[in-house]
Design an enzyme around this catalytic site. Structure first.
Site, short mmCIF file in Angstrom:
data_model
loop_
_atom_site.label_atom_id
_atom_site.label_comp_id
_atom_site.label_asym_id
_atom_site.label_seq_id
_atom_site.Cartn_x
_atom_site.Cartn_y
_atom_site.Cartn_z
N GLY A 195 96.70 7.77 70.31
CA GLY A 195 97.75 7.34 71.22
C GLY A 195 97.48 7.77 72.65
O GLY A 195 96.35 8.07 73.02
N HIS A 200 91.00 2.52 75.61
CA HIS A 200 91.45 2.10 74.28
C HIS A 200 91.61 0.58 74.22
O HIS A 200 91.28 -0.05 73.21
CB HIS A 200 92.81 2.73 73.95
CG HIS A 200 92.79 4.23 73.81
ND1 HIS A 200 93.38 5.05 74.74
CD2 HIS A 200 92.27 5.02 72.85
CE1 HIS A 200 93.22 6.31 74.34
NE2 HIS A 200 92.55 6.32 73.22
N GLU A 255 82.28 5.20 72.85
CA GLU A 255 81.08 6.04 72.98
C GLU A 255 81.36 7.31 73.77
O GLU A 255 80.50 8.19 73.84
CB GLU A 255 79.96 5.26 73.66
CG GLU A 255 79.32 4.22 72.76
CD GLU A 255 78.14 3.53 73.41
OE1 GLU A 255 77.89 3.74 74.62
OE2 GLU A 255 77.48 2.75 72.71
N LYS A 256 82.53 7.42 74.38
CA LYS A 256 82.81 8.65 75.13
C LYS A 256 82.73 9.86 74.21
O LYS A 256 82.18 10.88 74.55
CB LYS A 256 84.16 8.60 75.82
CG LYS A 256 84.30 9.76 76.81
CD LYS A 256 85.66 9.89 77.38
CE LYS A 256 86.60 10.57 76.51
NZ LYS A 256 86.70 11.93 76.30
N ASP A 257 83.30 9.71 73.00
CA ASP A 257 83.20 10.78 71.99
C ASP A 257 81.94 10.50 71.19
O ASP A 257 81.99 10.07 70.03
CB ASP A 257 84.44 10.76 71.11
CG ASP A 257 85.69 11.08 71.91
OD1 ASP A 257 85.82 12.23 72.34
OD2 ASP A 257 86.50 10.17 72.13
N GLN A 276 81.20 12.31 67.88
CA GLN A 276 82.13 11.79 66.88
C GLN A 276 81.62 10.47 66.30
O GLN A 276 81.65 10.24 65.08
CB GLN A 276 83.50 11.59 67.52
CG GLN A 276 84.47 10.76 66.70
CD GLN A 276 85.85 10.70 67.32
OE1 GLN A 276 86.58 11.65 67.27
NE2 GLN A 276 86.21 9.56 67.89
N ARG A 288 93.23 13.00 78.06
CA ARG A 288 93.36 14.36 78.61
C ARG A 288 93.24 14.40 80.14
O ARG A 288 93.57 15.43 80.75
CB ARG A 288 92.33 15.30 77.97
CG ARG A 288 92.64 15.59 76.51
CD ARG A 288 91.77 16.69 75.93
NE ARG A 288 92.24 17.14 74.63
CZ ARG A 288 91.74 16.75 73.45
NH1 ARG A 288 90.75 15.87 73.41
NH2 ARG A 288 92.24 17.21 72.32
#
Ligand code: PAF
Length: 285
Positions: free
Chosen positions: A31, A37, A148-150, A153, A187
């Protein structure tokens, strides 16, 4: 767009969209949605007939002292944005629905979860892998889209999906950035105006290091210069700034393989992560 909070209702809704034919893509999120996103949702829509987005702030992937309680939550605004992008279903379970009483299972993905954020945030990738497998089992998508930022992950999820023979195609989408290069992140909302100004140093030094390495410069020197520039801009601590193989996340030794420079550092109380490709990223899976 249907907003669904119970597993049985989700299963009925997925069966109904499946009945219309065409494939289903899942965009998992926590969220506090931003343009990054929405780029994932657009890619999902391009690839599949039906898009399911999930919003779940996953307690299992936050460590002690991290921002679980302050993580931004604005589901009503998020739902409007997802509906405007053409999502069919928003899956928004509570913590009790996601982790029923007595939940005792965790998924560990060794190798790619070690080092980088795996060291800086012990248990984080177990939490991510566990919730992503659960989301896959709940939604049963054909495709799942991640940013791709994470990057670590994304590598962990690709590894897990392959290892567990999950019938889901994992798609990575390049990072969406502000005009000054800062990677969009939920963030970023924590940053003061002064911290926001300093934060743009992070993508700048990564780009400079990537450029130096592409031109054959010494890797250790390029990374040390980047670290110094981050420290001078006020980043403290700098958790890591490293060059890794883009598929295995092992130290990069074979110049014919794609690589990434990955970094994580705090500015004030906000921890930012970013990464830049050295050779074209591996897309799809
Ligand atoms: O990237 C995120 O937003 C989260 O880590 C994810 C993949 C939704 C799992 O909670």
């Amino acid at each position: 767009m249907q907003i669904i909070r119970e597993i049985n209702a989700l299963r009925r809704a997925i069966a109904a969209v499946r009945g219309e034919g065409g494939s289903v893509a899942l965009v998992p999120t926590m969220g506090a949605l931003h343009a990054g996103h929405l780029k994932l949702v657009r890619e999902a829509r391009r690839l599949a007939r039906h898009v399911v987005a999930s919003i779940f702030v996953n307690p299992m992937q936050f460590g002690p002292g991290e921002d679980l309680s302050s993580y931004p939550r604005r589901e009503a605004e998020d739902a409007q944005m997802l509906e405007a992008e053409g999502c069919a279903i928003l899956w928004a379970p509570s913590v009790d629905v996601m982790y029923r009483q007595g939940h005792a299972t965790k998924i560990g993905v060794s190798g790619v979860s070690a080092g980088l954020d795996g060291d800086a945030r012990p248990g984080h990738f177990e939490g991510v892998a566990t919730v992503v497998v659960k989301l896959f089992n709940q939604v049963q998508p054909d495709i799942a889209v991640f940013g791709e930022k994470d990057f670590q992950q994304l590598v962990v999820i690709r590894r897990m999906t392959a290892d567990l023979d999950l019938p889901v195609q994992i798609v990575g989408v390049p990072t969406q950035r502000d005009a000054d290069g800062l990677a969009l992140s939920s963030r970023n909302a924590y940053l003061t105006a002064e911290e926001r100004r300093c934060a743009r140093t992070l993508p700048r030094v990564l780009l400079e290091a990537a450029q130096a390495i592409r031109e054959g410069g010494d890797i250790a020197e390029a990374l040390a210069r980047a670290r110094q520039a981050l420290a001078a801009a006020g980043f403290e601590p700098i958790d890591y700034i490293e060059l890794r193989d883009a598929e295995t996340l092992e130290p990069w030794t074979n110049i014919n393989r794609p690589a990434r420079i990955l970094a994580a550092a705090k500015i004030g109380r906000t921890r930012l992560i970013d990464n830049i490709p050295i050779l074209p990223a591996i897309r799809g899976s």
